[in-house]
Design a protein around this motif. Structure first.
Motif, PDB file in Angstrom:
ATOM      1  N   LEU A 109       0.831  -1.208   0.000  1.00 53.25           N
ATOM      2  CA  LEU A 109       0.000   0.000   0.000  1.00 53.25           C
ATOM      3  C   LEU A 109       0.866   1.258   0.000  1.00 53.25           C
ATOM      4  N   ARG A 110       1.966   1.209   0.733  1.00 47.27           N
ATOM      5  CA  ARG A 110       2.868   2.363   0.753  1.00 47.27           C
ATOM      6  C   ARG A 110       3.585   2.532  -0.583  1.00 47.27           C
ATOM      7  N   GLU A 111       4.104   1.437  -1.120  1.00 44.56           N
ATOM      8  CA  GLU A 111       4.943   1.520  -2.307  1.00 44.56           C
ATOM      9  C   GLU A 111       4.140   1.641  -3.601  1.00 44.56           C
ATOM     10  N   GLU A 112       3.032   0.910  -3.713  1.00 42.42           N
ATOM     11  CA  GLU A 112       2.285   0.878  -4.959  1.00 42.42           C
ATOM     12  C   GLU A 112       1.141   1.887  -4.999  1.00 42.42           C
ATOM     13  N   ALA A 113       0.479   2.103  -3.857  1.00 41.54           N
ATOM     14  CA  ALA A 113      -0.645   3.045  -3.825  1.00 41.54           C
ATOM     15  C   ALA A 113      -0.251   4.405  -3.273  1.00 41.54           C
ATOM     16  N   GLY A 114       0.961   4.518  -2.719  1.00 40.41           N
ATOM     17  CA  GLY A 114       1.417   5.799  -2.199  1.00 40.41           C
ATOM     18  C   GLY A 114       0.672   6.263  -0.965  1.00 40.41           C
ATOM     19  N   ASP A 219     -17.564  -8.843  -6.818  1.00 39.05           N
ATOM     20  CA  ASP A 219     -18.165  -9.860  -5.953  1.00 39.05           C
ATOM     21  C   ASP A 219     -17.983 -11.277  -6.464  1.00 39.05           C
ATOM     22  N   ASP A 220     -17.370 -11.483  -7.630  1.00 43.60           N
ATOM     23  CA  ASP A 220     -17.130 -12.871  -8.028  1.00 43.60           C
ATOM     24  C   ASP A 220     -15.984 -13.479  -7.218  1.00 43.60           C
ATOM     25  N   ASN A 221     -15.184 -12.610  -6.545  1.00 42.40           N
ATOM     26  CA  ASN A 221     -14.097 -13.063  -5.668  1.00 42.40           C
ATOM     27  C   ASN A 221     -13.090 -13.978  -6.355  1.00 42.40           C
ATOM     28  N   ILE A 222     -12.930 -13.839  -7.645  1.00 41.69           N
ATOM     29  CA  ILE A 222     -11.850 -14.545  -8.328  1.00 41.69           C
ATOM     30  C   ILE A 222     -10.517 -14.006  -7.824  1.00 41.69           C
ATOM     31  N   HIS A 223     -10.400 -12.684  -7.788  1.00 39.50           N
ATOM     32  CA  HIS A 223      -9.190 -12.048  -7.278  1.00 39.50           C
ATOM     33  C   HIS A 223      -9.370 -11.730  -5.801  1.00 39.50           C
ATOM     34  N   THR A 224      -8.412 -12.141  -4.998  1.00 40.96           N
ATOM     35  CA  THR A 224      -8.504 -11.929  -3.557  1.00 40.96           C
ATOM     36  C   THR A 224      -7.297 -11.184  -3.004  1.00 40.96           C
ATOM     37  N   VAL A 225      -6.294 -10.915  -3.854  1.00 38.90           N
ATOM     38  CA  VAL A 225      -5.129 -10.119  -3.490  1.00 38.90           C
ATOM     39  C   VAL A 225      -5.156  -8.872  -4.364  1.00 38.90           C
ATOM     40  N   LEU A 226      -4.908  -7.715  -3.774  1.00 39.78           N
ATOM     41  CA  LEU A 226      -4.995  -6.459  -4.498  1.00 39.78           C
ATOM     42  C   LEU A 226      -4.135  -6.490  -5.761  1.00 39.78           C
ATOM     43  N   THR A 227      -4.728  -6.088  -6.866  1.00 37.83           N
ATOM     44  CA  THR A 227      -4.086  -6.138  -8.171  1.00 37.83           C
ATOM     45  C   THR A 227      -3.474  -4.780  -8.518  1.00 37.83           C
ATOM     46  N   GLY A 228      -2.772  -4.730  -9.647  1.00 37.58           N
ATOM     47  CA  GLY A 228      -2.245  -3.462 -10.113  1.00 37.58           C
ATOM     48  C   GLY A 228      -3.347  -2.450 -10.370  1.00 37.58           C
ATOM     49  N   TYR A 229      -4.476  -2.918 -10.884  1.00 33.76           N
ATOM     50  CA  TYR A 229      -5.630  -2.039 -11.090  1.00 33.76           C
ATOM     51  C   TYR A 229      -6.096  -1.455  -9.758  1.00 33.76           C
ATOM     52  N   ASP A 230      -6.221  -2.313  -8.748  1.00 35.94           N
ATOM     53  CA  ASP A 230      -6.697  -1.857  -7.448  1.00 35.94           C
ATOM     54  C   ASP A 230      -5.759  -0.823  -6.831  1.00 35.94           C
ATOM     55  N   MET A 231      -4.456  -1.057  -6.984  1.00 37.89           N
ATOM     56  CA  MET A 231      -3.496  -0.108  -6.426  1.00 37.89           C
ATOM     57  C   MET A 231      -3.582   1.245  -7.129  1.00 37.89           C
ATOM     58  N   LEU A 232      -3.862   1.247  -8.429  1.00 35.53           N
ATOM     59  CA  LEU A 232      -4.054   2.511  -9.128  1.00 35.53           C
ATOM     60  C   LEU A 232      -5.284   3.241  -8.598  1.00 35.53           C
ATOM     61  N   VAL A 233      -6.372   2.508  -8.388  1.00 32.99           N
ATOM     62  CA  VAL A 233      -7.588   3.122  -7.851  1.00 32.99           C
ATOM     63  C   VAL A 233      -7.314   3.731  -6.473  1.00 32.99           C
ATOM     64  N   LEU A 234      -6.599   3.005  -5.628  1.00 34.23           N
ATOM     65  CA  LEU A 234      -6.289   3.526  -4.298  1.00 34.23           C
ATOM     66  C   LEU A 234      -5.333   4.713  -4.368  1.00 34.23           C
ATOM     67  N   ARG A 235      -4.368   4.670  -5.287  1.00 40.38           N
ATOM     68  CA  ARG A 235      -3.455   5.813  -5.455  1.00 40.38           C
ATOM     69  C   ARG A 235      -4.243   7.048  -5.875  1.00 40.38           C
ATOM     70  N   ALA A 236      -5.197   6.860  -6.776  1.00 41.05           N
ATOM     71  CA  ALA A 236      -6.032   7.984  -7.192  1.00 41.05           C
ATOM     72  C   ALA A 236      -6.878   8.490  -6.026  1.00 41.05           C
ATOM     73  N   PHE A 237      -7.386   7.566  -5.213  1.00 44.20           N
ATOM     74  CA  PHE A 237      -8.224   7.929  -4.069  1.00 44.20           C
ATOM     75  C   PHE A 237      -7.488   8.885  -3.138  1.00 44.20           C
ATOM     76  N   TYR A 238      -6.172   8.681  -2.989  1.00 46.15           N
ATOM     77  CA  TYR A 238      -5.397   9.476  -2.037  1.00 46.15           C
ATOM     78  C   TYR A 238      -4.509  10.521  -2.726  1.00 46.15           C
ATOM     79  N   ASP A 239      -4.805  10.800  -3.975  1.00 41.01           N
ATOM     80  CA  ASP A 239      -4.063  11.842  -4.666  1.00 41.01           C
ATOM     81  C   ASP A 239      -4.429  13.212  -4.085  1.00 41.01           C
ATOM     82  N   PRO A 240      -3.458  14.135  -4.013  1.00 39.12           N
ATOM     83  CA  PRO A 240      -3.757  15.478  -3.473  1.00 39.12           C
ATOM     84  C   PRO A 240      -4.830  16.232  -4.252  1.00 39.12           C
ATOM     85  N   ALA A 241      -5.094  15.821  -5.490  1.00 40.36           N
ATOM     86  CA  ALA A 241      -6.116  16.517  -6.267  1.00 40.36           C
ATOM     87  C   ALA A 241      -7.530  16.246  -5.750  1.00 40.36           C
TER      88      ALA A 241
END
Length: 456
Positions: A109-114, A219-241
Motif C-alpha cells: 500500500l505504501r509503495e504501490e498506492a502511495g 463480488d465474483d471473488n476470483i481475485h482476492t489479493v490487491l491487483t495493479g488495477y486496485d493499487m491505481l484506484v487507491l493511489r487515485a483515491f489518495y491523490d492530493p487533487a
C-alpha cells in the motif's frame, strides 16, 4: 464484505458445488505419510502486480461507481477518505499468520498506492483489525466472512453503534476511524484475503462491480489479493487533487487529468465500454453459487445467468463466469455437459486481456474432469500451465489443488515418484490455503471429485 457465496465456492469442487478441499484432501491422503508436517504455508516471492490494462476513460467511470455507491446500490453523497497519515493496529487475539501477511500488504500500500499507512501499538488507531470468532460474524452477517464498519474500534462499539443505527457509511463525511472484523478461526489464506479486501475498503472504494475483471472490487471473488488495477484506484483515491467532501461531479471533473498523470499508458488504451451489470443477472449468479435452495434451483439460476449474459451481448468475463457457474453445477450429474461449459468459459477468458486467473480456475475444473474421464495426459497439460498463474496471484488454495490434480495425473501415467514429490510439495500450500489442521483426510477419496463413481 467478503461473500462466502463465492470465496468458498470457486475453488475445485467438481463433485459437490461447495467442496473446494475435496480434491486436494483426497489425492494427498492416498500416498503421503500422516506424520509429514511441512511448515504452515509456503511463502510467495515478491509481489507481481500487473499494470492496469484498461483505458483511463473506463477507469474513471469505474472509480466514480466504486466511490459513490455501496454494494447495496445505495448512493454515497460525497467522496470520503482518511486525510493525512493513516495508522492501523491489531487487537488482541490475532493468529500468527496475520502478522507477515499484514506487513506485506502495508508495504504494498505504501509503495504501490502511495498511501502513508503505518502499523502502531497502543489502544488507538484510524483502522483497527479486530479478530472475532467466525460464528460472531455469521450472527451479524450470515453470508460474510469479514466486514468493515466506520466510526468504531471494537466489537462492543460496533454492537452499540448498530443498536443506535450509527453504522452507515452514508453518514460519513471524512473517515477518522474504522474497524475491520476478521474471522480468527479462518484458514490463513481466507484471513489474508479479508485483510486485502477489507483494508482496501476501509481506505477507499466501498462498492464492488461485476464488470471489473482484474480486481478485488468484484463480488465474483476470483481475485482476492490487491491487483495493479486496485493499487491505481487507491493511489487515485489518495491523490492530493482529491479530498473528502467532494461530490461526484467535482471528482469527475478532476479524474481525467489525475489519471493521465498517474497512468499514462491508459491514455492510449482502447475503451471497451463495458455496460453496467443488470440486477437480474446478479441475482441469478448469486443464487447459482449460493448454498440455499436445491441443486435444480441453482442450476436453473445458472442457466438464467447465461441466458441474460447472451441477451446483453456480453463478451467479457461475465459471460465466461456464467458458463463457469453452470459447469460447476453440472459436474456431478453430467460431466460431458460440464466440460462443454468449462471449455466455453475458458475460451471467453482466454480472449480477454485481464482474465488469466479466471482462465486458471476453468482449466482446473477441466483437469479434474479429465481425470474423471480417464484422460490424465490432458490433466497434466492443463494443471502444469496454470500453476504459475496461481503463484503469480498468490492463491495457495488454487495452487495446492492444481498440484494435487497434477500428482493424480502423474500417478495415472505410472510416474509414482514424481507424483509423490508433487503431492508433498503441495501440502504447505494446502495448509495455508485450507487451514493449518488440514491433514489430507483418511478416506475422502471416496467422496472426492476425482472418483468417477461419485454423483453430485
Amino acid at each position: 464484505m467478503r461473500r462466502l457465496i463465492f470465496s468458498l465456492g470457486l475453488l475445485l469442487g467438481a463433485c459437490a458445488p461447495m467442496a473446494p478441499e475435496n480434491v486436494s484432501r483426497a489425492a494427498s491422503a492416498a500416498t503421503v505419510a500422516p506424520d509429514v508436517s511441512p511448515p504452515l504455508g509456503s511463502r510467495f516471492g515478491a509481489p507481481q502486480p500487473v499494470a492496469p490494462r484498461a483505458a483511463n476513460t473506463a477507469i474513471a467511470r469505474d472509480f466514480l461507481d466504486l466511490a459513490f455507491s455501496l454494494e447495496s446500490g445505495r448512493a454515497l453523497p460525497v467522496l470520503t477518505r482518511f486525510e493525512g497519515p493513516v495508522t492501523l493496529r491489531v487487537a488482541k487475539g490475532a493468529p500468527p499468520s496475520l502478522a507477515p501477511d499484514l506487513a506485506r500488504l502495508l508495504r504494498r500500500l505504501r509503495e504501490e498506492a502511495g498511501i502513508d499507512i503505518t502499523e502502531v501499538d497502543g489502544s488507538a488507531a484510524n483502522i483497527t483489525l479486530v479478530p472475532v470468532p467466525r460464528r460472531s460474524i455469521r450472527r451479524e452477517l450470515p453470508q460474510a466472512a469479514c466486514f468493515v464498519v466506520p466510526g468504531v474500534s471494537s466489537w462492543a462499539e460496533f454492537r452499540r453503534a448498530q443498536r443506535a443505527g450509527k453504522t452507515s457509511w452514508t453518514d460519513v463525511r471524512e473517515r477518522r476511524t474504522a474497524a475491520v472484523f476478521l474471522p480468527v478461526d479462518a484458514a490463513p489464506q481466507e484471513l489474508r484475503d479479508c485483510l486485502h479486501e477489507e483494508i482496501a475498503q476501509a481506505l477507499g472504494p466501498l462498492n464492488d462491480l461485476y464488470r471489473l475483471g482484474e480486481s478485488v472490487f468484484n463480488d465474483d471473488n476470483i481475485h482476492t489479493v490487491l491487483t495493479g488495477y486496485d493499487m491505481l484506484v487507491l493511489r487515485a483515491f489518495y491523490d492530493p487533487a482529491l479530498r473528502s467532501g467532494m461530490d461526484r461531479a467535482e471528482v469527475a471533473a478532476v479524474l481525467p487529468t489525475l489519471l493521465a498523470r498517474l497512468n499514462p499508458a491508459g491514455e492510449t488504451m482502447p475503451d471497451r465500454h463495458l455496460p453496467a451489470t443488470s440486477r437480474p443477472w446478479i441475482e441469478a449468479i448469486q443464487t447459482a453459487l449460493g448454498s440455499d435452495g436445491s441443486l435444480d434451483l441453482r442450476r436453473a439460476a445458472a442457466e438464467d445467468a447465461l441466458r441474460l449474459a447472451r441477451a446483453e451481448g456480453w463478451r467479457d468475463h461475465r459471460l465466461g463466469f456464467a458458463h463457469f457457474a453452470l459447469g460447476r453445477l453440472l459436474s456431478g450429474s453430467d460431466p460431458d455437459a460440464a466440460e462443454a461449459e468449462f471449455r466455453a468459459a475458458r475460451r471467453v477468458f482466454a480472449a480477454l486481456p485481464d482474465a488469466r486467473l479466471h482462465e486458471a480456475y476453468a482449466a482446473a475444473q477441466l483437469a479434474a474432469l479429465a481425470l474423471r474421464m480417464g484422460r490424465p495426459e490432458d490433466a497434466l497439460e492443463l494443471t502444469l500451465s496454470q500453476e504459475p498463474v496461481a503463484r503469480r496471484h498468490e492463491n495457495a488454495a488454487l495452487l495446492a489443488s492444481l498440484m494435487t490434480l497434477r500428482a493424480e495425473a502423474l500417478r495415472a501415467t505410472n510416474r509414482g515418484a514424481e507424483a509423490d514429490a508433487v503431492r508433498l510439495d503441495s501440502l504447505g500450500w494446502a495448509r495455508y490455503g485450507f487451514g493449518p489442521d488440514w491433514d489430507g483426510g483418511a478416506d475422502l477419496r471416496r467422496i472426492a471429485a476425482l472418483d468417477p463413481a461419485q454423483g453430485s
